[in-house]
Design an enzyme around this catalytic site. Structure first.
Site, PDB file in Angstrom:
ATOM      1  N   GLU A  40     117.700  42.600  29.857  1.00  0.00           N
ATOM      2  CA  GLU A  40     117.573  43.928  29.232  1.00  0.00           C
ATOM      3  C   GLU A  40     118.967  44.381  28.773  1.00  0.00           C
ATOM      4  O   GLU A  40     119.959  44.095  29.450  1.00  0.00           O
ATOM      5  CB  GLU A  40     117.013  44.873  30.314  1.00  0.00           C
ATOM      6  N   LYS A 110     110.401  49.622  25.529  1.00  0.00           N
ATOM      7  CA  LYS A 110     110.053  49.819  26.948  1.00  0.00           C
ATOM      8  C   LYS A 110     109.209  51.083  27.165  1.00  0.00           C
ATOM      9  O   LYS A 110     109.629  52.191  26.800  1.00  0.00           O
ATOM     10  CB  LYS A 110     111.343  49.895  27.759  1.00  0.00           C
ATOM     11  N   CYS A 144     111.839  45.080  32.482  1.00  0.00           N
ATOM     12  CA  CYS A 144     112.257  45.537  33.806  1.00  0.00           C
ATOM     13  C   CYS A 144     111.199  46.372  34.527  1.00  0.00           C
ATOM     14  O   CYS A 144     110.184  45.839  34.947  1.00  0.00           O
ATOM     15  CB  CYS A 144     113.595  46.269  33.691  1.00  0.00           C
ATOM     16  N   VAL A 171     117.560  46.902  39.818  1.00  0.00           N
ATOM     17  CA  VAL A 171     118.384  47.448  40.900  1.00  0.00           C
ATOM     18  C   VAL A 171     117.584  47.601  42.194  1.00  0.00           C
ATOM     19  O   VAL A 171     118.162  47.682  43.272  1.00  0.00           O
ATOM     20  CB  VAL A 171     119.021  48.814  40.516  1.00  0.00           C
TER      21      VAL A 171
HETATM   22  C1  ACM Z   1     115.175  49.080  35.218  1.00  0.00           C
HETATM   23  O1  ACM Z   1     114.065  49.309  34.751  1.00  0.00           O
HETATM   24  N1  ACM Z   1     116.173  48.682  34.453  1.00  0.00           N
HETATM   25  C2  ACM Z   1     115.434  49.218  36.654  1.00  0.00           C
END
Ligand code: ACM
Length: 264
Positions: A40, A110, A144, A171
């Site tokens: 990402e 996203k 992510c 994370v």
């Molecule tokens: C994330 O979605 N970059 C933790």
């Protein structure tokens, strides 16, 4: 049908777009692959202090990153998926593009923004629909934190994806293990390309990214996995005919869904 698929894991330097592009190009040039997934926000870094900062570092899909990926995809006769900060006029999305030898195959924005990303990016407006790669298989993209919404991977699988590319800057500690379930329940390959390293910026506490990029098979096996702080491009042969929703002659994981009983 077998393809060589994998991920590039590295530690992007915040704000150093050209330097990150050079790192990516150098690492990919040395590899042999059919499908490669990058993290990402791979050219910018993650922890923006403002939407204006993100906008200043963002680019359109046809920008420098897209151009470089197209050259590499042509040269390798392959598909590359990369996460990037996408500029559309004065808006910025946390996006990923899939690029093949003929050009950009798709851009996904996203949908499920994590934590302070909500102060930086517009929420994605592209549906979870896989794309035909032109190489005989369909490819889905989620980014992510999308992983924690099982509907994302499910929608891509129902759309015919046999591989899900998952550019990440993780994370939280759960995702890599959870991908076992996403792969098994949908009978797809999932390639999580995560970054590593720590970013310290004024917008919040330092963030440490967990690395451990991986390729998980529809049987839940870890085909290849990176270490938590490894700078590496890794790949393996995957047999796409194993991405089949028919578990046995009685259990078809898509057709046996009982939608009338679900509250969705
Ligand atoms: C994330 O979605 N970059 C933790």
């Amino acid at each position: 049908m077998k393809i060589k698929a994998g991920f590039l894991q590295f530690n992007p330097v915040f704000g150093k777009v050209k330097q990150n592009l050079r790192t990516i190009e150098k690492m990919l040039k040395e590899q042999d692959f059919d499908l490669m997934v990058l993290p990402e926000l791979c050219t910018t870094g993650y922890q923006f202090v403002s939407g204006a900062e993100a906008l200043s570092l963002s680019e359109s899909p046809g920008g420098e990153l897209g151009g470089m990926l197209l050259k590499l995809a042509k040269n390798k006769n392959a598909v590359i998926v990369a996460g990037f900060a996408e500029k559309e006029k004065d808006k910025v999305f946390n996006s990923a593009m899939a690029v093949g030898p003929e050009g950009i195959l798709s851009v996904y924005r996203k949908a499920h923004l994590f934590f302070k990303e909500k102060q930086i990016f517009r929420p994605g407006d592209t549906p979870f629909v896989p794309v035909d790669t032109g190489f005989g298989y369909r490819l889905g993209i989620m980014i992510c934190f999308d992983w924690i919404f099982p509907e994302a991977a499910r929608s891509l699988a129902l759309g015919g994806a046999s591989v899900i590319a998952h550019p990440s800057n993780l994370v939280l500690p759960w995702c890599q293990r959870a991908m076992f379930a996403r792969s098994v329940e949908n009978r797809v390959f999932i390639i999580t390309a995560n970054r590593f390293g720590t970013e310290t910026r004024d917008s919040g506490p330092p963030l440490t990214f967990t690395g451990e990029s991986q390729v998980i098979t529809p049987a839940g096996e870890t085909a290849v996995k990176a270490g938590p702080n490894e700078c590496v491009a890794a790949s393996c042969k995957i047999n796409l005919s194993n991405a089949s929703p028919a578990l046995n002659e009685f259990n078809h994981l898509y057709r046996n869904r009982r939608s009338e009983l679900y509250r969705l």
